[in-house]
Design a protein around this motif. Sequence first.
Motif, PDB file in Angstrom:
ATOM      1  N   UNK A 290       0.829  -1.213   0.000  1.00  0.00           N
ATOM      2  CA  UNK A 290       0.000   0.000   0.000  1.00  0.00           C
ATOM      3  C   UNK A 290       0.864   1.264   0.000  1.00  0.00           C
ATOM      4  N   UNK A 291       1.916   1.261   0.796  1.00  0.00           N
ATOM      5  CA  UNK A 291       2.803   2.414   0.845  1.00  0.00           C
ATOM      6  C   UNK A 291       3.529   2.628  -0.467  1.00  0.00           C
ATOM      7  N   UNK A 292       3.919   1.539  -1.105  1.00  0.00           N
ATOM      8  CA  UNK A 292       4.611   1.613  -2.386  1.00  0.00           C
ATOM      9  C   UNK A 292       3.691   2.178  -3.457  1.00  0.00           C
ATOM     10  N   UNK A 293       2.464   1.680  -3.508  1.00  0.00           N
ATOM     11  CA  UNK A 293       1.502   2.180  -4.490  1.00  0.00           C
ATOM     12  C   UNK A 293       1.155   3.651  -4.231  1.00  0.00           C
ATOM     13  N   UNK A 294       1.031   4.023  -2.953  1.00  0.00           N
ATOM     14  CA  UNK A 294       0.716   5.416  -2.617  1.00  0.00           C
ATOM     15  C   UNK A 294       1.844   6.350  -3.038  1.00  0.00           C
ATOM     16  N   UNK A 295       3.083   5.896  -2.894  1.00  0.00           N
ATOM     17  CA  UNK A 295       4.246   6.709  -3.308  1.00  0.00           C
ATOM     18  C   UNK A 295       4.216   6.954  -4.811  1.00  0.00           C
ATOM     19  N   UNK A 296       3.905   5.907  -5.566  1.00  0.00           N
ATOM     20  CA  UNK A 296       3.810   6.040  -7.023  1.00  0.00           C
ATOM     21  C   UNK A 296       2.658   6.959  -7.405  1.00  0.00           C
ATOM     22  N   UNK A 297       1.514   6.781  -6.753  1.00  0.00           N
ATOM     23  CA  UNK A 297       0.342   7.612  -7.040  1.00  0.00           C
ATOM     24  C   UNK A 297       0.632   9.084  -6.779  1.00  0.00           C
ATOM     25  N   UNK A 298       1.344   9.366  -5.689  1.00  0.00           N
ATOM     26  CA  UNK A 298       1.658  10.752  -5.349  1.00  0.00           C
ATOM     27  C   UNK A 298       2.551  11.381  -6.422  1.00  0.00           C
ATOM     28  N   UNK A 299       3.546  10.628  -6.892  1.00  0.00           N
ATOM     29  CA  UNK A 299       4.439  11.147  -7.936  1.00  0.00           C
ATOM     30  C   UNK A 299       3.666  11.424  -9.210  1.00  0.00           C
ATOM     31  N   UNK A 300       2.739  10.537  -9.573  1.00  0.00           N
ATOM     32  CA  UNK A 300       1.934  10.734 -10.782  1.00  0.00           C
ATOM     33  C   UNK A 300       1.050  11.966 -10.626  1.00  0.00           C
ATOM     34  N   UNK A 301       0.417  12.090  -9.466  1.00  0.00           N
ATOM     35  CA  UNK A 301      -0.476  13.232  -9.209  1.00  0.00           C
ATOM     36  C   UNK A 301       0.276  14.558  -9.277  1.00  0.00           C
ATOM     37  N   UNK A 302       1.501  14.574  -8.728  1.00  0.00           N
ATOM     38  CA  UNK A 302       2.291  15.800  -8.696  1.00  0.00           C
ATOM     39  C   UNK A 302       3.156  15.981  -9.940  1.00  0.00           C
ATOM     40  N   UNK A 303       3.066  15.021 -10.870  1.00  0.00           N
ATOM     41  CA  UNK A 303       3.840  15.049 -12.117  1.00  0.00           C
ATOM     42  C   UNK A 303       5.330  15.202 -11.797  1.00  0.00           C
TER      43      UNK A 303
END
Length: 415
Positions: A290-303
């Motif tokens: 979950x933490x790994x996926x959230x880290x990736x999601x945050x990077x995508x969201x913030x471009x």
Amino acid sequence: MVAVGDTARVPGMERWQAGRFAWTRFVARKFFVETASGETNPFLRGVLVESLVRSGLPFEDAYLLAQTARDQLESKSKVTTETLKQWVIAELQQCFGDAKAAAYALGSSTDQQIMVRTSTGLAPFSVGLLARSIEACAIERTVALEAAKQTHDDLRKAGTEIVDTVELRQIVERCLRRHCSASAADSYLAWQRFRASGLPLILLIGGVTGTGKSTLTTELAYKLNIVRTQSTDMMREIVRCYLPRDRIATLDYSSFEAWRGLTDSGRSAGDIDPRRVIEGFISQFENVKDGLEATIQRAVKEVQDLIVDGVHILPARLDLDVARDRAIVVPLMLVVPNKKTLSKRLKHRASEQTERPSSHYLEGLDQIWTLQSFLLAEAEDRGVPLIVNSDVDEALSGLLMEISTEISRHFPPGT
């Protein structure tokens, strides 16, 4: 006089060679250069590298000499252009001979500085910086440097004083196509189209303990100018702080011995079934997922570009849908070719990092090897590229090549 390329007989060369690696470890502070007209500008290592390369010095030696100039002159806070020039000439004479010094003295007196117009203003053109950006497109270093030098020559012949980044990229592409190869030019263009797209680059670097993930991640971050990096080991430590105690048992151990946290483990490492090694690791992965996926999601969201490295990189078991069409995600798996190499790698790492005793990892060598076999099977099923790390430079080239292949797949020639 010493012929170009003949440095073996030059007085001072031994001092140069002995100190060259030590000079790369200083902590630099900015100092300024005062021109004859009284203007004050910050010392730019890339500009000096460019002048040295044009005078015939190999890029690596030019880069190290520029570092030394910054190291030795920064304590003065400010020097004149003439002082800097005379210092460089003296170093060239002592280490490389009169011919190199004379070539630099002649060139530096007639240099016309070319400026590059960027989104933040004007910056001096640098052969070294341009070569680095070209090399990041999985283009061989010598080819990248030749293209950068040819680009500079074209700008000088045209009498260019200011060039914008778009025009500069077009000139680089033409130089690569004319002096190097069509494939190098296409790779460079693909990277430029990718950067222009605004999509973030997400790199997922997997591999077991001892495969060189941290070293190669650092090198990649530098080559690709990526600021954000994260390790799944760090995520594991963070997760341990907030999950209920009954869920974190496997997180108390390294990935290859996570089986010890399974209920009913009760066995020594020597008796452990390989299936239990994998079972323990999967349990640990599920808690980090979950933490790994959230880290990736945050990077995508913030471009934001991001590199994540760690043994918990299992692309087939991660939900990466959030990144579809919103980022370029490149999973890669590092591999150690055999147990003997892995054993040597673990011993070497322990000698450099005393907080990581080699005995702990060597005792678990069979478990680490079992875990690598599992990761490789998962990677092959998913089509994740495998990069054998027997040599850091070769492994880095392999990583860049796979990344460029993926970039080119999304941005093929003609798009």
